[in-house]
Design a protein around this motif. Sequence first.
Motif, PDB file in Angstrom:
ATOM      1  N   PRO A  74       0.807  -1.222   0.000  1.00 35.05           N
ATOM      2  CA  PRO A  74       0.000   0.000   0.000  1.00 35.05           C
ATOM      3  C   PRO A  74       0.835   1.264   0.000  1.00 35.05           C
ATOM      4  CG  PRO A  74      -0.140  -1.126   2.119  1.00 35.05           C
ATOM      5  CD  PRO A  74       0.524  -2.071   1.180  1.00 35.05           C
ATOM      6  N   ASN A  77       1.847   1.720  -3.622  1.00 35.52           N
ATOM      7  CA  ASN A  77       0.713   2.207  -4.415  1.00 35.52           C
ATOM      8  C   ASN A  77       0.458   3.688  -4.181  1.00 35.52           C
ATOM      9  OD1 ASN A  77       0.299  -0.335  -5.528  1.00 35.52           O
ATOM     10  ND2 ASN A  77      -1.143  -0.953  -3.936  1.00 35.52           N
ATOM     11  N   ALA A  78       0.612   4.131  -2.940  1.00 40.11           N
ATOM     12  CA  ALA A  78       0.388   5.540  -2.630  1.00 40.11           C
ATOM     13  C   ALA A  78       1.409   6.440  -3.312  1.00 40.11           C
ATOM     14  CB  ALA A  78       0.435   5.752  -1.117  1.00 40.11           C
ATOM     15  N   ARG A  81       0.792   6.138  -7.606  1.00 40.24           N
ATOM     16  CA  ARG A  81      -0.519   6.312  -8.221  1.00 40.24           C
ATOM     17  C   ARG A  81      -0.572   7.618  -9.008  1.00 40.24           C
ATOM     18  NH1 ARG A  81      -3.375   6.753  -2.367  1.00 40.24           N
ATOM     19  NH2 ARG A  81      -2.753   8.887  -1.823  1.00 40.24           N
ATOM     20  N   ASP A 157      -5.432   3.413   3.198  1.00 36.35           N
ATOM     21  CA  ASP A 157      -6.540   3.525   2.258  1.00 36.35           C
ATOM     22  C   ASP A 157      -7.846   3.522   3.039  1.00 36.35           C
ATOM     23  OD1 ASP A 157      -8.722   2.531   0.527  1.00 36.35           O
ATOM     24  OD2 ASP A 157      -7.147   2.487  -0.987  1.00 36.35           O
ATOM     25  N   LYS A 159     -10.974   3.583   2.093  1.00 35.32           N
ATOM     26  CA  LYS A 159     -12.006   2.673   1.607  1.00 35.32           C
ATOM     27  C   LYS A 159     -11.758   1.247   2.104  1.00 35.32           C
ATOM     28  CE  LYS A 159     -13.643   2.999  -2.567  1.00 35.32           C
ATOM     29  NZ  LYS A 159     -13.736   3.081  -4.039  1.00 35.32           N
ATOM     30  N   THR A 160     -10.507   0.829   2.075  1.00 36.12           N
ATOM     31  CA  THR A 160     -10.172  -0.502   2.575  1.00 36.12           C
ATOM     32  C   THR A 160     -10.423  -0.599   4.070  1.00 36.12           C
ATOM     33  OG1 THR A 160      -8.507  -0.806   0.847  1.00 36.12           O
ATOM     34  CG2 THR A 160      -8.340  -2.212   2.788  1.00 36.12           C
ATOM     35  N   ARG A 210     -12.544   9.138  -7.443  1.00 39.68           N
ATOM     36  CA  ARG A 210     -11.730   8.342  -6.524  1.00 39.68           C
ATOM     37  C   ARG A 210     -11.401   9.137  -5.261  1.00 39.68           C
ATOM     38  NH1 ARG A 210      -6.794   7.476  -4.661  1.00 39.68           N
ATOM     39  NH2 ARG A 210      -6.033   5.334  -4.381  1.00 39.68           N
ATOM     40  N   GLN A 214     -12.638   8.333  -1.423  1.00 39.22           N
ATOM     41  CA  GLN A 214     -11.694   8.180  -0.323  1.00 39.22           C
ATOM     42  C   GLN A 214     -12.006   9.152   0.814  1.00 39.22           C
ATOM     43  OE1 GLN A 214      -9.339   6.056   0.327  1.00 39.22           O
ATOM     44  NE2 GLN A 214      -9.082   4.953  -1.587  1.00 39.22           N
TER      45      GLN A 214
END
Length: 229
Positions: A74, A77-78, A81, A157, A159-160, A210, A214
Motif C-alpha cells: 500500500p 501504491n500511494a 498512483r 486507504d 475505503k479498505t 476516486r 476516499q
Amino acid sequence: MKISQELKAFQDRLGHEFVRAELLLRAVTHSSASTPVRSDNQRLEFLGDRVLGLVMAEALLADDEEASEGKLAPRFNALVRKETCADIAREIGLGDVLKLGRSEQISGGRRKLALLGDAMEAVIAAVYLDAGFEAARVVILRLWATRVETVEADARDAKTSLQEWAQARALPPPAYVELARSGPDHAPVFTIAARLVSGEESSARATSKRAAEQAAAKALLDQLLKDDT
C-alpha cells in the motif's frame, strides 16, 4: 537542439539539464499536439511508470528493512498512483509547459489529473533515457522526498479500512453513491456519499470520483471510530 526559455526554466525546477533536449520536448507533447515530425509522450509514459516503480520499490525497502510485503504494497501504491504523479507535476509547473492541441487547451488540459500524471511519468522516462537510471533516481527521490517520509500515513486507504470495519461487524461492504456533479466539464467537482446498510453515511467533495470516495470513506470511518470510543 535549442529549447524555449519556458522549458529551460522547467529544467531548473525539475533538477535535470537535458543533453538531448528532444527527449524533454517529446515528454511534454500530448497526443493532441503530435505531428508527423513530433512524437507524443505515450511511449515515454509507459517507460517512466516502470522507472518510477523501481525507484520507489528500492526506496521503500531501504527505508524499512523489517516491513512485510503486505505493508510495503500500500505504501508503494500511494507513491506511484496517478494522483501523486499529478501532484508532483503541479508542484514543478509541468502543466505550464505542456504542448497541447487546441481542444485540450480549451478544455483545461493543463489542469487534468490524468494528463498531468501521464506527463510526469513521461518526463521521468526522458531523464532516464537522457542520462541513465541513477540520474532518474536522483530526480525522483528529490521530488518525492516528503512523500516517502510520510507514506505510511498516506498509504492508509480509507475505503479498505472502512470495508474492514464493516466486515468485522458482519456488514456488507459500504456503497458509494454519486450525489452531485458540478463545475465545467474540464474541471468537475464530485460529491460522493459513503453508506453502510446499518444507516451510517458521510459525504465529501473532490475533483475526481476516486478522491471523493476516499474522502467520504475517511469521514465516515472517523465518525464510526469516534462513536466506538
